[in-house]
Design a protein around this motif. Structure first.
Motif, mmCIF file in Angstrom:
data_model
loop_
_atom_site.group_PDB
_atom_site.id
_atom_site.type_symbol
_atom_site.label_atom_id
_atom_site.label_comp_id
_atom_site.label_asym_id
_atom_site.label_seq_id
_atom_site.Cartn_x
_atom_site.Cartn_y
_atom_site.Cartn_z
ATOM 1 N N LYS A 118 -5.908 19.191 -9.356
ATOM 2 C CA LYS A 118 -6.938 18.551 -8.531
ATOM 3 C C LYS A 118 -8.144 19.469 -8.305
ATOM 4 C CE LYS A 118 -4.636 15.110 -5.771
ATOM 5 N NZ LYS A 118 -4.578 14.622 -4.389
ATOM 6 N N ASN A 173 0.307 12.750 -9.259
ATOM 7 C CA ASN A 173 -0.009 14.152 -8.964
ATOM 8 C C ASN A 173 1.136 15.073 -9.359
ATOM 9 O OD1 ASN A 173 -2.566 13.541 -8.024
ATOM 10 N ND2 ASN A 173 -1.845 13.168 -5.945
ATOM 11 N N MET A 199 -2.671 22.177 -3.409
ATOM 12 C CA MET A 199 -1.353 21.995 -4.032
ATOM 13 C C MET A 199 -0.245 22.639 -3.204
ATOM 14 S SD MET A 199 -0.433 22.518 -8.041
ATOM 15 C CE MET A 199 0.852 23.734 -8.276
ATOM 16 N N ASP A 200 0.816 21.878 -3.017
ATOM 17 C CA ASP A 200 1.985 22.336 -2.268
ATOM 18 C C ASP A 200 1.685 22.615 -0.801
ATOM 19 O OD1 ASP A 200 3.695 22.029 -4.420
ATOM 20 O OD2 ASP A 200 3.410 24.063 -5.138
ATOM 21 N N ALA A 227 -4.718 2.554 7.114
ATOM 22 C CA ALA A 227 -4.442 1.547 6.075
ATOM 23 C C ALA A 227 -3.030 0.967 6.162
ATOM 24 C CB ALA A 227 -4.690 2.143 4.687
ATOM 25 N N ASP A 228 -2.074 1.772 6.593
ATOM 26 C CA ASP A 228 -0.704 1.246 6.724
ATOM 27 C C ASP A 228 -0.366 0.981 8.196
ATOM 28 O OD1 ASP A 228 -0.189 3.711 7.849
ATOM 29 O OD2 ASP A 228 1.734 3.970 6.811
ATOM 30 N N ILE A 273 0.836 -1.196 0.000
ATOM 31 C CA ILE A 273 0.000 0.000 0.000
ATOM 32 C C ILE A 273 0.881 1.261 0.000
ATOM 33 C CG2 ILE A 273 -0.368 0.205 2.517
ATOM 34 C CD1 ILE A 273 -3.376 0.693 1.657
ATOM 35 N N GLU A 306 3.823 5.016 8.375
ATOM 36 C CA GLU A 306 4.471 6.266 7.942
ATOM 37 C C GLU A 306 4.745 7.141 9.157
ATOM 38 O OE1 GLU A 306 2.831 8.635 4.512
ATOM 39 O OE2 GLU A 306 2.968 10.311 5.916
ATOM 40 N N TYR A 316 0.464 11.107 4.615
ATOM 41 C CA TYR A 316 -0.272 10.201 3.734
ATOM 42 C C TYR A 316 -0.742 10.892 2.459
ATOM 43 C CZ TYR A 316 -0.003 7.111 7.659
ATOM 44 O OH TYR A 316 0.485 6.332 8.670
ATOM 45 N N ALA A 317 0.149 11.641 1.852
ATOM 46 C CA ALA A 317 -0.212 12.416 0.661
ATOM 47 C C ALA A 317 -0.718 11.515 -0.471
ATOM 48 C CB ALA A 317 0.977 13.232 0.187
ATOM 49 N N GLY A 318 -0.304 10.276 -0.498
ATOM 50 C CA GLY A 318 -0.737 9.388 -1.579
ATOM 51 C C GLY A 318 -2.045 8.669 -1.306
ATOM 52 N N GLN A 319 -2.566 8.805 -0.105
ATOM 53 C CA GLN A 319 -3.807 8.123 0.260
ATOM 54 C C GLN A 319 -4.960 8.972 -0.258
ATOM 55 O OE1 GLN A 319 -7.096 7.703 1.427
ATOM 56 N NE2 GLN A 319 -6.553 8.481 3.445
ATOM 57 N N GLU A 320 -5.628 8.499 -1.290
ATOM 58 C CA GLU A 320 -6.683 9.317 -1.892
ATOM 59 C C GLU A 320 -8.064 8.683 -1.765
ATOM 60 O OE1 GLU A 320 -5.479 10.504 -5.897
ATOM 61 O OE2 GLU A 320 -4.268 12.122 -5.044
ATOM 62 N N GLU A 367 0.856 18.103 -12.075
ATOM 63 C CA GLU A 367 1.256 19.471 -11.738
ATOM 64 C C GLU A 367 2.304 19.990 -12.714
ATOM 65 O OE1 GLU A 367 2.423 19.504 -7.632
ATOM 66 O OE2 GLU A 367 0.415 18.914 -6.939
ATOM 67 N N SER A 385 1.934 1.844 -3.466
ATOM 68 C CA SER A 385 0.842 2.380 -4.295
ATOM 69 C C SER A 385 0.672 3.871 -4.020
ATOM 70 C CB SER A 385 -0.450 1.600 -4.067
ATOM 71 O OG SER A 385 -1.157 2.085 -2.951
ATOM 72 N N TRP A 386 0.881 4.294 -2.775
ATOM 73 C CA TRP A 386 0.782 5.730 -2.469
ATOM 74 C C TRP A 386 1.885 6.519 -3.165
ATOM 75 C CZ3 TRP A 386 -0.153 4.840 3.510
ATOM 76 C CH2 TRP A 386 -1.486 4.420 3.684
ATOM 77 N N GLU A 387 3.034 5.892 -3.331
ATOM 78 C CA GLU A 387 4.112 6.568 -4.067
ATOM 79 C C GLU A 387 3.686 6.805 -5.514
ATOM 80 O OE1 GLU A 387 6.835 8.003 -2.806
ATOM 81 O OE2 GLU A 387 5.919 7.387 -0.901
ATOM 82 N N VAL A 396 0.630 7.288 -6.516
ATOM 83 C CA VAL A 396 -0.329 8.405 -6.493
ATOM 84 C C VAL A 396 0.432 9.733 -6.464
ATOM 85 C CG1 VAL A 396 -2.123 9.557 -5.156
ATOM 86 C CG2 VAL A 396 -2.109 7.060 -5.308
ATOM 87 N N LYS A 397 1.440 9.794 -5.626
ATOM 88 C CA LYS A 397 2.219 11.037 -5.535
ATOM 89 C C LYS A 397 2.880 11.355 -6.868
ATOM 90 C CE LYS A 397 3.434 10.205 -0.749
ATOM 91 N NZ LYS A 397 4.567 9.970 0.159
ATOM 92 N N ARG A 406 -7.551 18.926 -18.448
ATOM 93 C CA ARG A 406 -8.560 18.186 -17.698
ATOM 94 C C ARG A 406 -9.912 18.904 -17.734
ATOM 95 N NH1 ARG A 406 -9.175 18.389 -11.424
ATOM 96 N NH2 ARG A 406 -10.796 16.839 -11.161
#
Lengths: 558, 558
Positions: free
Chosen positions: B298, A422, B254-255, B371-372, A411, B376, B260-264, A426, A414-416, A418-419, A532
């Protein structure tokens, strides 16, 4: 014969039995092969009554107009497309579910309503629309290429189908997909391979290959596909059609069957394919006007935004001839260059576009698609005992990029991804905004034009020559994108570039795959890409480009 | 003393040194405690000059108007808020980064611009805005409660900060968060605990507790918080303020630093807190009007949609008094019932609302957040050697719901959570649309009103009594939601219900936590909830409700 083969044989029989006896032609493929041309559409025009051809050559827009004006009945339109679809299927193997009977009943009902009320039920009144097999209709199977799904009738109706139906559409057929929709060709153990309507030596493309083939043969005026890596755009390009990959959240996906439904890093989107650009707009506007965001929480509440004012000014177009990784074949390069000439002639501006993260983006996408190392697919295949197909092994190889261990991602991994996604998005926006420095008026580009596919198509059973470099990036970036046919391969002028030095192994493979003879007469499409959620804009820009190309052609021919 | 404690001590000294010497008051907490009231704001009104109080009692809207009319200078406004923030911080421990000097310079510059051009730079000209520590400003640290992040100065500026600044906002302080923003209180090894501005016996709430405390003490007119499980709404409610949880994609993230920036699956959103409802609209409209969707992929490109026509008709409000899982304390129930009375009096309609999937939704959210299994966080804590805090162990316990093994989820398990989320959202929409059957006009409800929190607050260091049943669901469902203060606990009337039979263990715990004496005089807020991306509507509905309550009060008092 094992159990799964029996299920498949039974399924094929059942589907075939849905075709009225009078329309069954055992020798059709042999008969077609005997003819001195490759287009299925030409053949069908010869064997079908002229009265039907007069209907099936119409665009969805024209059908809607003629039905509304009572110049045609919904029943006649429906009959003509059912008949043609039945024959097209017997050549191309493009349909998986056939329900002409209920379609004709529905058409009759629409005729009755129009007669009694004097009004159409909506802008699609009487327009037959073909549906990729993923779309659910109650009482009809949705197998998405899995043997284990055979026999399970759907309980629900996809929201998109509901919206289209409320506006007057008629459904009559569901079309073939590759197993789990994870391929750029259309082949599965359920229905075999779907062939290309322009030339059956080629693949129909995928994963909306059933749509591409059926529309390419004019067995449907307008169809619904899905796209997670190019699956609308590839079949559109392979058959010389128009296709729109809408952004995520613009067209409702609710209650549409999918594989990897929980994978939302790169989401599959649903959109139209057609032989006419206007039809893409008719479809998209009609659906957006349906306000499906009240029912589907994934749809963004953005009403239709007219972009016709774009016609009042000069466009700023970014040209990406190639991605520095895989050089497109000569006719694709010519198509782009000719498009630029046409645009320049009309006073539009062309600047160079390139996105330096192209490679990282493709590698990341491969990891997303194969995040579970295709375990879901493998487990679903196992349920019936059907064997794995070639494309899946190719995909497995691809998703190993940079990974030592053929295991599902953790998991955290997978978050990496997603980053990274994004980050790419950007950077893409930054680059897009920075294009203002390149244009005469200091405004960013309106759209990018680039290849859809490095070749015109690949041969039937030649998926190994499939290179998704020009489709996948816009899934990762979630761009609104239109496929636009602009020319045909001409073996007399599209000669291989003998001096070309391939940039890498993949490039060398693709370079070696070109032969002017092999691809002669195949259609060539380009891709028009906006940002988008700019569906209205990309459709309008594509239309302006098309007009420019046509007026350039006329000028050149005079 | 270990290495991490030294870093913390150094950090605290550095922050403290940013406060001008004249504003440092060593005995302030003792002095405050000696007074016969609990509100920090009342105390500050006593110790600060009246000229400054005249400014700090203004809303952001009023400040903007007065500055634009040159009735106030940006410099005077900035000075007053810096001064008050400095004192508030010494009582409440609400600030982590202080930069009054650059703020005052910026204010001077804004005054100069207004004087020279006669025009404001935007609708926030001269409005001081406090920022939750996650928001990045170049040269300023963003520690988000981690000792290991101390000393790392940010390179970038969050897009939201850029947008606000371009419209005239002045930044002067960044406010405290709990480690990794994953708690409903505000405590970390970096800055300790942030106390409640209404009564320092209570927690300020979290994770935007620094904002809640600072605005509650009127040390800021308008602040930026984030919310993944209630983090804007909880501090707003605990301090009797207004807060907006916008939907995902409406306000640019943004920024902005996040854990957990990748947890969407459930995404953190960013939005305003204020002591005035109009300020929430000023903030939101200003940001939406900034078209940040051109820079942040986003952000959804939805322009501001005026909803004032809602004032011309009767509203249809769904009332959820409780979720059948945890009964709110008596004053919360009273707040909702009184609100309904006020609405009915004005001719609005109230129907019952309940969502049967509440429990599943909370359990799923716990699994998403953990989830993790908080690896982290653990890894980041380890970098400095700082110990884990209580809330994290509570969170770990929560996320084990239905899981035998304390391990991160597999990617396939995480996809199941995504599917559940989408299922919940679809069911919520279905239920919402079905509410049409309950209303007089056969139209669905406009909004839901329900508790924000089952109690007025919880005590400082009593996070174990925190129950997120009324905030988390609207993160899972991505609803636009406003926190609206409507009354205060009155120990004379808000008596415990001796006959109540708790529905479960958690309910019994929360029931046992109530004491009219303990919570006396604490503010009570309710929550107003609209659907996804209906920010304009939820703000307008909240405003209509507020007007109804006020006019009801006036009527009752006459």
């Amino acid at each position: 014969m094992g159990n799964w083969q029996e299920k498949v044989a039974q399924k094929k029989r059942t589907t075939f039995e849905k075709i009225p006896k009078a329309w069954v032609q055992d020798q059709i493929l042999t008969d077609f092969r005997d003819r001195p041309y490759s287009q299925v559409s030409t053949y069908l025009d010869e064997v079908l009554p002229e009265s039907e051809n007069e209907i099936t050559k119409l665009t969805a827009c024209q059908i809607a107009t003629k039905v509304a004006r009572r110049e045609l009945t919904s029943s006649d339109v429906c009959y003509a497309f059912c008949h043609r679809a039945a024959l097209a299927h017997q050549i191309l193997n493009c349909c998986v579910e056939i329900f002409f009977e209920s379609a004709l009943e529905r058409a009759k009902e629409l005729d009755r309503i129009l007669e009694q009320t004097g009004e159409v039920v909506g802008p699609l009144h009487g327009v037959p629309i073909s549906l990729k097999d993923q779309v659910n209709l109650p009482g009809i199977e949705t197998t998405i290429g899995y043997v284990s799904y055979i026999g399970e009738k759907s309980q629900k109706k996809s929201l998109l189908a509901k919206a289209l139906e409320e506006k007057g559409a008629i459904f009559y057929v569901k079309t073939a997909v590759p197993t789990a929709m994870l391929a750029s060709e259309t082949v599965s153990n359920v229905h075999g391979i779907t062939l290309n309507a322009v030339n059956i030596e080629f693949s129909s493309g995928g994963s909306s290959g059933g749509e591409g083939a059926l529309i390419g043969a004019r067995g449907s005026p307008l169809g619904v596909g899905t796209d997670i890596g190019g699956s609308i755009r590839i079949p559109a390009a392979f058959q010389g059609l128009y296709g729109l990959r809408p952004s995520n959240g613009r067209i409702p996906y609710m209650d549409v069957t999918n594989s990897y439904a929980g994978q939302e890093i790169i989401q599959s989107v649903i959109g139209p394919l057609s032989a006419s650009l206007e039809d893409l707009q008719l479809f998209t506007k009609t659906v957006v006007d349906s306000h499906t965001w009240d029912e589907d929480p994934k749809v963004v509440p953005i009403p239709w935004r007219d972009q016709s004012s774009l016609r009042q000014r000069k466009l700023r177009i970014g040209l990406m001839l190639w991605d520095k990784l895989v050089m497109p074949h000569p006719p694709v390069i010519r198509a782009l260059k000719e498009t630029c000439q046409s645009l320049l002639k009309e006073g539009h501006e062309i600047v160079e576009w390139d996105f330096p993260l192209q490679k990282e983006l493709l590698e990341t996408a491969d990891q997303v698609y194969g995040a579970d190392f295709y375990q879901e697919v493998e487990e679903t295949l196992k349920l019936s005992g059907e064997p794995i197909l070639e494309y899946m092994n190719l995909a497995r190889k691809s998703c190993l990029n940079g990974r030592a261990d053929p295991q599902p991602l953790s998991i955290a991994e997978s978050w990496e991804l997603v980053k990274k996604k994004n980050f790419f998005r950007e950077q893409f926006f930054k680059k897009w905004n920075a294009s203002a420095a390149l244009t005469q008026e200091g405004e960013p580009i309106d759209a990018i034009i680039c290849p859809v596919w490095p070749s015109a198509a690949f041969g039937a059973n030649e998926v190994k020559f499939g290179v998704e470099n020009y489709t996948v990036p816009f899934n990762m970036l979630d761009c609104a994108s239109v496929v636009l046919p602009v020319t045909y391969v001409d073996k007399a002028i599209d000669l291989p570039d003998a001096t070309y030095q391939p940039a890498n192994e993949l490039d060398a493979m693709q370079f070696g795959y070109y032969s002017a003879e092999k691809f002669d007469k195949m259609p060539i499409c380009i891709q028009v890409v906006c940002r988008r959620l700019e569906e209205e804009k990309v459709l309008t820009v594509a239309s302006i480009i098309q007009d420019a190309c046509r007026s350039f052609e006329e000028h050149t021919n005079n």
